[in-house]
Design an enzyme around this catalytic site. Structure first.
Site, PDB file in Angstrom:
ATOM      1  N   GLU A 493     -41.159   4.657  16.484  1.00 55.20           N
ATOM      2  CA  GLU A 493     -41.517   5.605  17.561  1.00 55.20           C
ATOM      3  C   GLU A 493     -41.114   5.094  18.937  1.00 55.20           C
ATOM      4  O   GLU A 493     -41.900   5.131  19.883  1.00 55.20           O
ATOM      5  CB  GLU A 493     -43.007   5.951  17.500  1.00 55.20           C
TER       6      GLU A 493
HETATM    7  C1  LIG Z   1     -40.665   0.799   8.891  1.00 51.25           C
HETATM    8  C2  LIG Z   1     -39.901   1.784   9.676  1.00 51.25           C
HETATM    9  C3  LIG Z   1     -40.194   3.131   9.580  1.00 51.25           C
HETATM   10  C4  LIG Z   1     -39.436   4.078  10.267  1.00 51.25           C
HETATM   11  N1  LIG Z   1     -39.655   5.424  10.061  1.00 51.25           N
HETATM   12  C5  LIG Z   1     -38.753   6.319  10.562  1.00 51.25           C
HETATM   13  C6  LIG Z   1     -38.829   7.699  10.207  1.00 51.25           C
HETATM   14  O1  LIG Z   1     -39.703   8.127   9.442  1.00 51.25           O
HETATM   15  N2  LIG Z   1     -37.893   8.542  10.701  1.00 51.25           N
HETATM   16  C7  LIG Z   1     -36.894   8.123  11.520  1.00 51.25           C
HETATM   17  O2  LIG Z   1     -36.067   8.922  11.929  1.00 51.25           O
HETATM   18  N3  LIG Z   1     -36.816   6.819  11.903  1.00 51.25           N
HETATM   19  C8  LIG Z   1     -37.702   5.911  11.431  1.00 51.25           C
HETATM   20  N4  LIG Z   1     -37.616   4.593  11.782  1.00 51.25           N
HETATM   21  C9  LIG Z   1     -36.583   4.191  12.708  1.00 51.25           C
HETATM   22  C10 LIG Z   1     -37.110   3.657  14.029  1.00 51.25           C
HETATM   23  O3  LIG Z   1     -37.509   4.690  14.842  1.00 51.25           O
HETATM   24  C11 LIG Z   1     -35.945   2.832  14.587  1.00 51.25           C
HETATM   25  O4  LIG Z   1     -35.972   1.622  13.874  1.00 51.25           O
HETATM   26  C12 LIG Z   1     -36.027   2.591  16.034  1.00 51.25           C
HETATM   27  O5  LIG Z   1     -35.741   3.776  16.705  1.00 51.25           O
HETATM   28  C13 LIG Z   1     -35.054   1.515  16.512  1.00 51.25           C
HETATM   29  O6  LIG Z   1     -33.755   1.623  15.981  1.00 51.25           O
HETATM   30  P1  LIG Z   1     -33.063   0.342  15.304  1.00 51.25           P
HETATM   31  O7  LIG Z   1     -34.015  -0.243  14.344  1.00 51.25           O
HETATM   32  O8  LIG Z   1     -31.745   0.774  14.816  1.00 51.25           O
HETATM   33  O9  LIG Z   1     -32.902  -0.701  16.490  1.00 51.25           O
HETATM   34  P2  LIG Z   1     -31.764  -0.755  17.603  1.00 51.25           P
HETATM   35  O10 LIG Z   1     -31.594   0.583  18.222  1.00 51.25           O
HETATM   36  O11 LIG Z   1     -30.598  -1.440  17.046  1.00 51.25           O
HETATM   37  O12 LIG Z   1     -32.488  -1.672  18.699  1.00 51.25           O
HETATM   38  C14 LIG Z   1     -32.571  -3.085  18.562  1.00 51.25           C
HETATM   39  C15 LIG Z   1     -33.304  -3.641  19.771  1.00 51.25           C
HETATM   40  O13 LIG Z   1     -32.603  -3.319  20.970  1.00 51.25           O
HETATM   41  C16 LIG Z   1     -33.475  -2.703  21.901  1.00 51.25           C
HETATM   42  N5  LIG Z   1     -32.725  -1.721  22.691  1.00 51.25           N
HETATM   43  C17 LIG Z   1     -31.869  -0.768  22.256  1.00 51.25           C
HETATM   44  N6  LIG Z   1     -31.382  -0.075  23.305  1.00 51.25           N
HETATM   45  C18 LIG Z   1     -31.948  -0.590  24.422  1.00 51.25           C
HETATM   46  C19 LIG Z   1     -31.870  -0.311  25.816  1.00 51.25           C
HETATM   47  N7  LIG Z   1     -31.107   0.639  26.313  1.00 51.25           N
HETATM   48  N8  LIG Z   1     -32.616  -1.053  26.656  1.00 51.25           N
HETATM   49  C20 LIG Z   1     -33.402  -2.046  26.193  1.00 51.25           C
HETATM   50  N9  LIG Z   1     -33.530  -2.341  24.902  1.00 51.25           N
HETATM   51  C21 LIG Z   1     -32.812  -1.631  24.018  1.00 51.25           C
HETATM   52  C22 LIG Z   1     -34.565  -2.056  21.064  1.00 51.25           C
HETATM   53  O14 LIG Z   1     -35.760  -1.935  21.819  1.00 51.25           O
HETATM   54  C23 LIG Z   1     -34.706  -3.066  19.934  1.00 51.25           C
HETATM   55  O15 LIG Z   1     -35.567  -4.086  20.360  1.00 51.25           O
HETATM   56  C24 LIG Z   1     -38.383   3.647  11.113  1.00 51.25           C
HETATM   57  C25 LIG Z   1     -38.115   2.279  11.250  1.00 51.25           C
HETATM   58  C26 LIG Z   1     -38.837   1.365  10.533  1.00 51.25           C
HETATM   59  C27 LIG Z   1     -38.488  -0.083  10.672  1.00 51.25           C
END
Ligand SMILES: Cc1cc2nc3c(=O)[nH]c(=O)nc-3n(C[C@H](O)[C@H](O)[C@H](O)COP(=O)(O)OP(=O)(O)OC[C@H]3O[C@@H](n4cnc5c(N)ncnc54)[C@H](O)[C@@H]3O)c2cc1C
Length: 808
Positions: A493
């Site tokens: 989220e």
């Molecule tokens: C257990 C679990 C359940 C989930 N459930 C769902 C679901 O039901 N439906 C769904 O659609 N998604 C779901 N997600 C996805 C979740 O919303 C994403 O993991 C999240 O949006 C982050 O994307 P990412 O993991 O690819 O990280 P990335 O986008 O690769 O980010 C990696 C890091 O970089 C930071 N970052 C990225 N961009 C910036 C910026 N511009 N400035 C500062 N920091 C930044 C982030 O804060 C993070 O710390 C789930 C994820 C998990 C792990």
């Protein structure tokens, strides 16, 4: 002079009256003996020049507004549609008062205190307690990697997945407060079950259908979602679109295809998603993708934008069912994809007319769920840590003393107590906003970020206090799984780093500032003359707003905040005054940084993160003060209130200090620091004596401990580890006076004796009565139950590892 500054700070004064008052003051000042003519002339020029320029609209527009408008037009960063939708989503509420430098405390104290209806209370005391008693988290997370069938059935039968669905569709139609309380209690028992319950009630098919679904879609799906015949999931994230979800590469191409034997207009979808909660068991898949119409079948543009659809999981071409393994949590989570999946237009949420509206729909609906689910999980973690760790710290003895009485452990216990109070206060204030119909997007981002960060802190502290007891996994470990699950809350989220450094202040500045949006709109106005008029009028207001906040910040700060407004007197009243001072300092700093950096601010995430901290802690401090009033000012809670309020105020001060140290114009930062903090940084962290008083509340049964940990599940079963802790705490406390007496008489157990032998000896020597022997024996037995950890035969661990490999 001070009186003039005070008057500007506290009252609304018209520009003309202010100019006359200042002129009168300067007249007396410059005519006084010893004031040279030359200096007098300088003072008058400095006063008259800006007064005339600002007071005369034509001169002002020519000299200030129009040139400034030109500059703003060149530095205003282009805003993508997805950014605009994200920024404009939701409403503003209490945070805008804090943002603007003059919070109206009356408003805060009049916000409704959340209460449960009789029906909601009966549900929480009934089915929720029953569910919690059924949960064996070790069995779920270690043996099954899933909820047992009887829990799935129970959840469906009792409508746990339909809390936000109206009664007319068979749902529970709960308030945000009740919804949050259910999630909190269930999560206090098991994160895996908590997440399973929270997801269908958060941003997903039900929420989207309620707001944007067609009548036919609502009639079909809502009753089936309410009673669990349909299990939903919502898939936005994919390998190439995580935090930047708007850049999703998944496509839907408008075309004709066969549906139920007929040729119909629809979309051919291709997607690849991952991390989708409930995905592996979902029967209906909510999907976000971008729609293209290359053949012009809809008669307009080719690129139509992000769109949302509901797709039965058994549709041909949908690949779903595989699982991820998220840090040993057992909630269902996995990837899914689709290759050339044809869907009719009626699968789109809200039908064909909602093509391209998906992103706005998601942003508008995000705030409610984001303010409920994970913040409730954070509060649950805090409350469980406070209750269970407090008890353990009293029961566990080293050096013949309860570890909770050592100052080092006390420090960690105080953090657990104070941060739990703070999380709960934030939770309550936020659900109060949601239940009054607000969609406060800035507040929900604040709450999601901080309640999950504080959860990380309290669970870490809790683990440290438990030592090896927290580390060895097994049925009797009650914090290990929560510790593992912390990063899940941090990541979902809106991942936390992003939420802090981009969302909270980025959205807050635009939504809460009284003039920024007006100025930006004027700068992008197509009619130049109207744009200039609008910009000039906004600028005049903006200048007045800035000067007022500057006076407030200085006057409040130099008076040790005594001149700031407060709804009450006394120690608690002083916290309102300090907060008022910080709010004014925040508003001044915000304005200056935005003025200096303009559009370049977007890339200054370190500054934005610190502003986010200051705004967030202002929100939490006010939530803490409000909770104390709402609870009826219980005297026993004062240490918790003071600890949390001091902690927040200190964090605000330090965030502002860091901003000023890293000010875009160094010398201006130093100058502003003199105005905002003329007496230096005077706020301090909670001191040792206050930390002692907070820790003391956690290690003994009592009203304050009960109030702090209200709403979590504590078993009364003596075979359940949470029940054991409660039981042992009482028995250990009963034994303490006897132990103290024996220690004073140097009669403590020698290492050579068994405990029973020692008790028998003391009984024989008439140093203990039979009743006292029994009290000591019971305390010792209960302590042992609590301090022991699980061990397994080597084959047992190896076998489980093997079978888990098969499941994964
Ligand atoms: C257990 C679990 C359940 C989930 N459930 C769902 C679901 O039901 N439906 C769904 O659609 N998604 C779901 N997600 C996805 C979740 O919303 C994403 O993991 C999240 O949006 C982050 O994307 P990412 O993991 O690819 O990280 P990335 O986008 O690769 O980010 C990696 C890091 O970089 C930071 N970052 C990225 N961009 C910036 C910026 N511009 N400035 C500062 N920091 C930044 C982030 O804060 C993070 O710390 C789930 C994820 C998990 C792990």
């Amino acid at each position: 002079m001070f009186a003039l500054l005070f008057a500007i700070a506290r009252y609304t004064i018209r520009f003309r009256i202010l100019a006359i008052a200042t002129a009168a003051f300067l007249l007396i000042f410059t005519l006084a003996d010893g004031f040279s003519f030359a200096w007098g002339a300088v003072v008058w020029v400095v006063f008259l020049l800006p007064t005339i320029i600002l007071g005369h609209s034509e001169i002002r527009q020519n000299i200030i507004s129009n040139p400034l408008l030109k500059r703003v037009k060149t530095v205003l960063p282009p805003m993508s549609d997805t950014e605009r939708d994200a920024i404009e989503a939701g409403s503003v509420w209490w945070e805008s008062e804090l943002f603007r430098g003059a919070p109206d405390w009356g408003k805060l104290l009049h916000y409704k205190t959340p209460v449960l209806s009789r029906e909601e209370k009966a549900f929480i005391d009934g089915p929720v307690d029953q569910l919690c008693a059924m949960i064996d988290d070790w069995d779920i997370t270690h043996n099954r990697m899933d909820l047992p069938e009887e829990i799935w059935t129970f959840l469906k039968q009792h409508c746990f997945f339909g809390m936000i669905i109206p009664k007319k569709y068979g749902g529970l139609e709960f308030s945000a407060y009740a919804h949050s309380c259910v999630v909190m209690k269930v999560s206090s028992r098991s994160v895996s079950v908590g997440v399973t319950v929270m997801v269908p009630n958060s941003l997903g098919p039900a929420e989207l259908l309620l707001h944007y679904g067609t009548q036919a879609q609502q009639d079909h799906y809502l009753p089936r979602l309410a009673d669990g015949r349909e299990i939903p999931c919502f898939a936005l994230t994919g390998p190439d679109a995580g935090s930047d979800a708007g850049s999703l590469p998944d496509t839907g191409v408008v075309c004709k295809g066969k549906f139920e034997g007929k040729q119909v207009l629809g979309l051919k979808l291709n997607w690849e998603k991952r991390y989708i909660t409930l995905g592996p068991v979902a029967t209906v898949l909510g999907l976000a993708f971008k729609v293209y119409d290359p053949d012009g079948l809809l008669g307009g543009e080719v690129d139509l934008g992000i769109t949302c659809a509901l797709i039965p999981a058994n549709t041909q071409g949908v690949e779903i069912g595989n699982r991820h393994f998220p840090l040993n949590a057992a909630f269902q989570n996995g990837p899914n994809k689709g290759r050339d999946v044809f869907i009719p237009m009626e699968y789109l949420i809200g039908g064909q007319e909602n093509i391209g509206r998906g992103w706005r729909m998601l942003m508008e609906s995000l705030s409610a769920g984001r303010g409920i689910s994970l913040p409730a999980l954070g509060a649950a973690a805090g409350k469980s840590s406070a209750r269970l760790t407090g008890a353990y710290a009293r029961i566990r003895k080293q050096f013949n003393t309860s570890i909770g009485k050592f100052e080092g452990v006390e420090e960690a216990l105080a953090r657990i107590g104070g941060l739990t109070y703070l999380m709960e206060a934030g939770r309550l204030l936020t659900v109060s906003a949601l239940d009054s119909g607000e969609k406060p997007s800035v507040i929900t981002a604040i709450l999601k970020y901080h309640n999950t960060e504080k959860m990380r802190q309290v669970i870490n502290d809790s683990m440290d206090i438990h030592g090896g007891r927290g580390i060895c996994m097994g049925p009797s470990n009650y914090i290990g799984r929560a510790y593992q699950a912390v990063p899940v809350g941090i990541t979902v989220e809106g991942a936390n780093i992003l939420t802090r450094s981009m969302i909270i202040f980025g959205q807050g500045a635009i939504r809460c500032h009284p003039y920024l949006v007006r100025e930006m709109d004027a700068a992008t106005s197509e009619d130049e003359a109207i744009g200039q008029q609008e910009f000039d009028s906004a600028l005049v207001g903006h200048l007045g707003y800035f000067v007022k906040n500057l006076c407030r910040a200085f006057v409040y700060s130099i008076s040790g905040s005594h001149l700031a407004e407060s709804p009450m007197s006394g120690r608690i009243g002083a916290y309102y005054q300090r907060l008022g001072q910080m709010s004014a300092a925040f508003a001044v700093t915000t304005d200056l940084v935005l003025m200096i950096l303009g559009g370049a601010f977007k890339r200054k995430e370190k500054l934005s993160g610190r502003f986010a901290d200051a705004l967030s802690y202002m929100f939490y401090a006010s939530a803490v003060l409000k909770k104390f009033e709402d609870d009826g000012r219980p005297r026993l809670d004062i240490p918790l209130v003071e600890w949390s309020a001091k902690y927040c105020l200190y964090q605000i001060q330090m965030a502002l200090d860091e901003i000023l140290r890293n000010f875009p114009i160094k010398w201006l930062g130093l100058l502003v620091r003199v105005v905002l903090f003329p007496l230096g940084l005077s706020l301090r962290q909670p001191n040792d004596s206050l930390s002692h008083r907070v820790a003391a509340l956690l290690i003994k049964p009592g009203e304050a401990r009960d109030r702090l940990t209200q709403g979590i599940f504590i078993s009364d079963d003596e075979n359940d580890i949470t029940g054991c802790l409660e039981d042992a705490l009482l028995k250990v406390i009963r034994a303490e006076p006897i132990e103290r007496r024996l220690r004073a008489n140097h009669q403590m157990k020698s290492d050579l004796q068994t405990y029973q032998q020692w008790l028998d000896d003391l009984l024989g020597l008439d140093l203990l009565t039979v009743k006292e022997v029994e009290i000591l024996r019971q305390a010792q037995a209960a302590t042992r139950k609590v301090i022991m950890v699980d061990d397994f035969e080597p084959q047992e661990i190896a076998q489980v590892k093997k079978s888990n490999r098969k499941v994964a």
